[in-house]
Design a protein around this motif. Structure first.
Motif, PDB file in Angstrom:
ATOM      1  N   UNK A  37       0.777  -1.240   0.000  1.00  0.00           N
ATOM      2  CA  UNK A  37       0.000   0.000   0.000  1.00  0.00           C
ATOM      3  C   UNK A  37       0.805   1.285   0.000  1.00  0.00           C
ATOM      4  N   UNK A  38       2.132   1.184   0.105  1.00  0.00           N
ATOM      5  CA  UNK A  38       2.949   2.389   0.104  1.00  0.00           C
ATOM      6  C   UNK A  38       3.022   3.036  -1.275  1.00  0.00           C
ATOM      7  N   UNK A  39       2.978   4.356  -1.302  1.00  0.00           N
ATOM      8  CA  UNK A  39       3.038   5.104  -2.558  1.00  0.00           C
ATOM      9  C   UNK A  39       4.469   5.108  -3.087  1.00  0.00           C
ATOM     10  N   UNK A  40       4.630   4.905  -4.392  1.00  0.00           N
ATOM     11  CA  UNK A  40       5.930   4.948  -5.053  1.00  0.00           C
ATOM     12  C   UNK A  40       5.837   5.969  -6.180  1.00  0.00           C
ATOM     13  N   UNK A  41       6.604   7.041  -6.079  1.00  0.00           N
ATOM     14  CA  UNK A  41       6.611   8.051  -7.140  1.00  0.00           C
ATOM     15  C   UNK A  41       7.839   7.873  -8.015  1.00  0.00           C
ATOM     16  N   UNK A  42       7.735   8.312  -9.255  1.00  0.00           N
ATOM     17  CA  UNK A  42       8.868   8.318 -10.152  1.00  0.00           C
ATOM     18  C   UNK A  42       9.107   7.041 -10.917  1.00  0.00           C
ATOM     19  N   UNK A  43       8.183   6.071 -10.848  1.00  0.00           N
ATOM     20  CA  UNK A  43       8.328   4.861 -11.663  1.00  0.00           C
ATOM     21  C   UNK A  43       8.157   5.240 -13.135  1.00  0.00           C
ATOM     22  N   UNK A  44       8.860   4.534 -14.001  1.00  0.00           N
ATOM     23  CA  UNK A  44       8.754   4.772 -15.443  1.00  0.00           C
ATOM     24  C   UNK A  44       7.520   4.046 -15.982  1.00  0.00           C
ATOM     25  N   UNK A  75       4.055   0.093 -15.599  1.00  0.00           N
ATOM     26  CA  UNK A  75       4.999   0.909 -14.834  1.00  0.00           C
ATOM     27  C   UNK A  75       6.111   0.012 -14.300  1.00  0.00           C
ATOM     28  N   UNK A  76       7.344   0.523 -14.401  1.00  0.00           N
ATOM     29  CA  UNK A  76       8.516  -0.232 -13.955  1.00  0.00           C
ATOM     30  C   UNK A  76       9.294   0.592 -12.935  1.00  0.00           C
ATOM     31  N   UNK A  77       9.779  -0.132 -11.942  1.00  0.00           N
ATOM     32  CA  UNK A  77      10.581   0.484 -10.882  1.00  0.00           C
ATOM     33  C   UNK A  77      11.629  -0.538 -10.468  1.00  0.00           C
TER      34      UNK A  77
END
Length: 154
Positions: A37-44, A75-77
């Motif tokens: 549930x944690x937000x991840x910003x900046x994924x391509x 989306x990839x991270x």
């Protein structure tokens, strides 16, 4: 009575043509979360339909080309497995107005330009999952809830 009828007719005509009411693009707010549930910003992220593919970073709002075809999102991270989604394309009120008022010609034009369709405006993909987002479940100020794909949405 005549004024009321005229006002109603004008309102219907103004909402009847999706090409006039809607642009060929629309904004989509794109977010990604971990399975916890944690937000991840900046994924391509890549968002694509039959009109092409656009790149964006999660956490951004991106303009996508409207289409009658669904919008595929990946989306990839580096720290997470891919997040995959499909935003369902749904006919908007402009298409219905065209069919009721203008007949088939306006509907054909709006269909071919994509302006007759709308995607969900806010999606939250989850890393490690494939989700489907249907704007029929959209509520103002909230992301569209993603659901697991079914045989009808694969």
């Amino acid at each position: 009575m005549i004024r009321t009828s005229a006002a109603l007719a004008i309102a219907v005509v103004l909402t009847g043509c999706a090409s006039i009411v809607n642009d060929t693009t629309q904004p989509v707010k794109l977010e990604t979360r971990t399975a916890e549930g944690g937000m991840v910003e900046g994924a391509d992220c890549k968002l694509g339909n039959d009109y092409g593919v656009v790149s964006a970073k999660s956490g951004d709002t991106v303009q996508v080309r409207r289409s009658g075809k669904d919008l595929d999102i990946t989306c990839r991270h580096p720290s997470n497995p891919d997040a995959v989604g499909r935003a369902i394309s749904r006919a908007n009120a402009g298409l219905a107005g065209n069919i009721l008022i203008g007949g088939g010609i306006g509907a054909i034009i709006d269909h071919s330009k994509g302006t007759a369709y709308t995607y969900p405006t806010w999606v939250q993909l989850v890393f490690g999952k494939t989700l489907v987002f249907d704007r029929s479940a959209e509520k103002d100020g909230q992301p569209v809830p993603g659901t697991e794909p079914t045989a009808n949405t694969k």
